[in-house]
Design a protein around this motif. Structure first.
Motif, PDB file in Angstrom:
ATOM      1  N   ASP A  18       0.801  -1.226   0.000  1.00 25.58           N
ATOM      2  CA  ASP A  18       0.000   0.000   0.000  1.00 25.58           C
ATOM      3  C   ASP A  18       0.834   1.277   0.000  1.00 25.58           C
ATOM      4  N   ASN A  19       2.146   1.163  -0.087  1.00 25.73           N
ATOM      5  CA  ASN A  19       3.014   2.340  -0.051  1.00 25.73           C
ATOM      6  C   ASN A  19       3.315   2.879  -1.445  1.00 25.73           C
ATOM      7  N   ALA A  20       3.596   1.979  -2.369  1.00 25.59           N
ATOM      8  CA  ALA A  20       3.958   2.375  -3.730  1.00 25.59           C
ATOM      9  C   ALA A  20       3.610   1.256  -4.689  1.00 25.59           C
ATOM     10  N   PHE A  21       3.490   1.622  -5.960  1.00 26.80           N
ATOM     11  CA  PHE A  21       3.319   0.633  -7.028  1.00 26.80           C
ATOM     12  C   PHE A  21       4.702   0.357  -7.590  1.00 26.80           C
ATOM     13  N   TYR A  22       5.066  -0.922  -7.665  1.00 23.00           N
ATOM     14  CA  TYR A  22       6.447  -1.292  -7.970  1.00 23.00           C
ATOM     15  C   TYR A  22       6.609  -1.800  -9.391  1.00 23.00           C
ATOM     16  N   GLU A  23       7.693  -1.332 -10.021  1.00 29.34           N
ATOM     17  CA  GLU A  23       8.139  -1.861 -11.303  1.00 29.34           C
ATOM     18  C   GLU A  23       9.641  -2.142 -11.187  1.00 29.34           C
ATOM     19  N   PHE A  24      10.136  -3.021 -12.055  1.00 27.41           N
ATOM     20  CA  PHE A  24      11.524  -3.446 -11.955  1.00 27.41           C
ATOM     21  C   PHE A  24      12.182  -3.479 -13.332  1.00 27.41           C
ATOM     22  N   ILE A  25      13.407  -2.962 -13.395  1.00 24.78           N
ATOM     23  CA  ILE A  25      14.218  -3.021 -14.610  1.00 24.78           C
ATOM     24  C   ILE A  25      15.341  -4.018 -14.381  1.00 24.78           C
ATOM     25  N   THR A  26      15.518  -4.976 -15.285  1.00 25.92           N
ATOM     26  CA  THR A  26      16.586  -5.950 -15.104  1.00 25.92           C
ATOM     27  C   THR A  26      17.948  -5.260 -15.183  1.00 25.92           C
ATOM     28  N   GLU A  27      18.928  -5.861 -14.551  1.00 30.55           N
ATOM     29  CA  GLU A  27      20.278  -5.288 -14.576  1.00 30.55           C
ATOM     30  C   GLU A  27      20.792  -5.157 -16.011  1.00 30.55           C
ATOM     31  N   GLU A  28      20.510  -6.145 -16.837  1.00 34.36           N
ATOM     32  CA  GLU A  28      20.962  -6.114 -18.234  1.00 34.36           C
ATOM     33  C   GLU A  28      20.367  -4.923 -18.976  1.00 34.36           C
ATOM     34  N   ASP A  29      19.066  -4.709 -18.806  1.00 33.12           N
ATOM     35  CA  ASP A  29      18.413  -3.589 -19.489  1.00 33.12           C
ATOM     36  C   ASP A  29      18.852  -2.250 -18.901  1.00 33.12           C
ATOM     37  N   MET A  30      19.105  -2.210 -17.603  1.00 34.60           N
ATOM     38  CA  MET A  30      19.582  -0.990 -16.948  1.00 34.60           C
ATOM     39  C   MET A  30      20.928  -0.562 -17.531  1.00 34.60           C
TER      40      MET A  30
END
Length: 539
Positions: free
Chosen positions: A320-332
């Motif tokens: 309930d604090n934030a909506f999370y998304e993730f970028i892979t290390e390779e794409d970063m």
């Protein structure tokens, strides 16, 4: 009803469900909360001036459109509005502004607005952390209104200053020393008074940056060592049980021929650490206090985002604090090398165990930040855990993104910051790379590998020691946080290695690639040092 009132009525099951019930969520249930709250936030954010400054007239109707229309953002995208504190431009009415360092030498501070709803969420999640820090199994905890809390936190307007305020809304835990007194004291003064008060009243909880908690712990040990002991007048004010505990501890330590440790005097119910590099301090802190610290993830922009449980085997993000998304290390890394490349993001139900990710979040409940790259990296360590019966992903903190070097949770050293230091110092540095390394005690430091102008080497005008001292002076000049590393932690975070003239050029010719200034890969750094060694052999 507050936690204090529920404790009086012994409503322990209700307390656990209210604050820690998120641990029972299925992945489907977790994402249902995420999507529902995100739908509310999309409307608030998209229709405010801040949102439109980024959306440029677009109006996403759902989550899929939001992720397509809103670019990945950084603080620069918000600075004009947030730094001038324009509440009418925001998705929610801010009741408090939290502050932290932005980038030493370039941007002094950054600020983040918190709405009342955000503070309510923060309060509930702080209580979850407090409860879980005392837990040894699911449903068990040990919290009381008479508990005492050692103060080792930065005061408002820094994010940790919210912690005691949030606790105060739910329970009457006493901070040692009192917050109103602690904020006007130096680090050393707070430690001495806090320890003195703890000896008089006992101690139940401790929370701070891992590095700061370690420095405080060492200072507590030194306060009871020979020559820095407790005065008789202070001892007479202690509880009888504390006097007995001290006498027993002194006898035991003398018999075992060792220094008195905090665990000899205090039996903590809960021990919490936040910030970066906690892994460097956890084992030593456990040895000093006799309890494994529980790691949290909190910050200025993300608020109180995640916590470990009694297993101490990974952090869970509050839904309930934030909506999370993730970028892979390779794409970063691909995006860093080619800014035109837009990295895809993955949601919480799409992460994979073992994968390292850069975290991206949208703050819920009227928060300002959307699809925000906070610069932190996490590794997913599992999608479920039989030990604590969870069915949602858990993570361990890795570090900042490679182009930011953070030492002990105090600094955010960037390429721009180092270039600024070199420029101000007018030192004859022609090429350099900087990386984060660890000494024999597993303590982090900044290691700069530099190449100097040929004349400086021929004239023996510059040694590594002189260079280190000069660079340190300018780092302290442009960066208050860097200065505090020495002042608060007693840490000298810089090491300098001077490379042979032509090392960088030779490396680039041999490999056909140019090194990143910040945090080159271990493979590339070893290649550079091999070139240096081969050039010295030829000479």
């Amino acid at each position: 009803m507050s936690l204090k009132e529920k404790l009086k009525k012994h409503q322990y099951n209700e307390i656990w469900q209210q604050y820690c019930g998120f641990l029972d969520l299925s992945m489907e249930g977790y994402m249902k909360i995420q999507r529902r709250l995100m739908e509310e936030q999309i409307q608030l954010w998209s229709n405010c001036g801040l949102g439109q400054s980024i959306l440029k007239g677009k109006h996403p109707k759902n989550l899929e459109e939001f992720r397509k229309m809103v670019p990945l953002t950084e603080y620069e995208d918000y600075a004009d509005i947030l730094l001038t504190k324009q509440p009418d431009m925001l998705p929610g009415n801010p009741v408090i502004w939290i502050q932290t360092t932005w980038e030493g030498g370039k941007h002094p501070i950054k600020v983040a607005p918190y709405t009342r709803s955000m503070l309510d969420t923060y309060r509930n999640n702080v209580m979850a952390c407090l409860i879980l820090s005392t837990s040894r199994e699911k449903g068990s905890f040990d919290v009381a209104s008479t508990d005492k809390f050692l103060y080792a936190l930065a005061p408002l307007p820094y994010a940790t200053g919210l912690f005691p305020l949030a606790l105060g809304e739910e329970i009457d835990i006493e901070f040692l020393p009192a917050i109103k007194d602690a904020v006007n004291m130096s680090f050393s003064e707070r430690n001495k008074l806090g320890f003195k008060m703890a000896m008089q009243k006992d101690l139940g909880f401790f929370f701070g940056l891992g590095s700061v908690a370690y420095a405080v712990s060492l200072s507590l040990s030194s306060l009871t060592s020979s020559g820095g002991g407790i005065k008789l007048s202070s001892l007479l004010k202690c509880k009888p049980q504390m006097i007995i505990r001290l006498l027993k501890a002194k006898y035991r330590c003398k018999k075992e021929q060792r220094q008195l440790l905090p665990k000899d005097l205090f039996h903590l119910k809960g021990f919490m650490v936040a910030g970066t590099d906690n892994l460097c301090y956890k084992d030593d802190l456990e040895e000093l206090w006799g309890i494994r610290p529980m790691e949290l993830f909190a910050g200025t922009e993300p608020s109180m985002m995640g916590t470990e449980t009694w297993t101490r085997k990974g952090m869970y993000f509050f839904p309930d604090n934030a909506f999370y998304e993730f970028i892979t290390e390779e794409d970063m890394l691909k995006n860093h090398a080619d800014p035109s490349y837009i990295p895809p993001t993955y949601l919480m139900d799409e992460v994979r165990p073992g994968e390292k990710y850069e975290l991206v979040f949208t703050i819920l409940k009227g928060g300002a930040f959307a699809r925000y790259r906070c610069g932190d990296m996490y590794r997913c360590v599992g999608l479920e855990n039989r030990e604590d019966e969870t069915r949602i992903p858990r993570f361990e903190y890795v570090d900042r993104v490679p182009w930011i070097i953070d030492i002990a949770g105090f600094t955010r050293i960037s390429e721009n910051g180092i270039q600024n230091v070199i420029g101000l110092s007018k030192l004859p540095i022609t090429n350099w790379v900087a990386t984060k390394e660890y000494n024999e005690q597993n303590r982090p430091y900044l290691h700069m590998y530099v190449e100097l102008e040929r004349d400086a080497l021929l004239n023996n005008a510059m040694s590594a020691t002189i260079l280190k001292d000069l660079l340190s002076t300018y780092f302290k000049y442009i960066d208050q946080d860097y200065r505090d590393l020495k002042k608060i932690l007693g840490m000298d975070p810089l090491q300098v290695t001077i490379l042979t003239c032509g090392t960088f050029e030779t490396y680039e010719k041999r490999t056909g690639k140019k090194l990143y200034h910040m945090s080159p890969s271990h493979y590339d750094l070893m290649g550079l040092l091999e070139v240096q060694a081969s050039m010295n052999r030829v000479r």
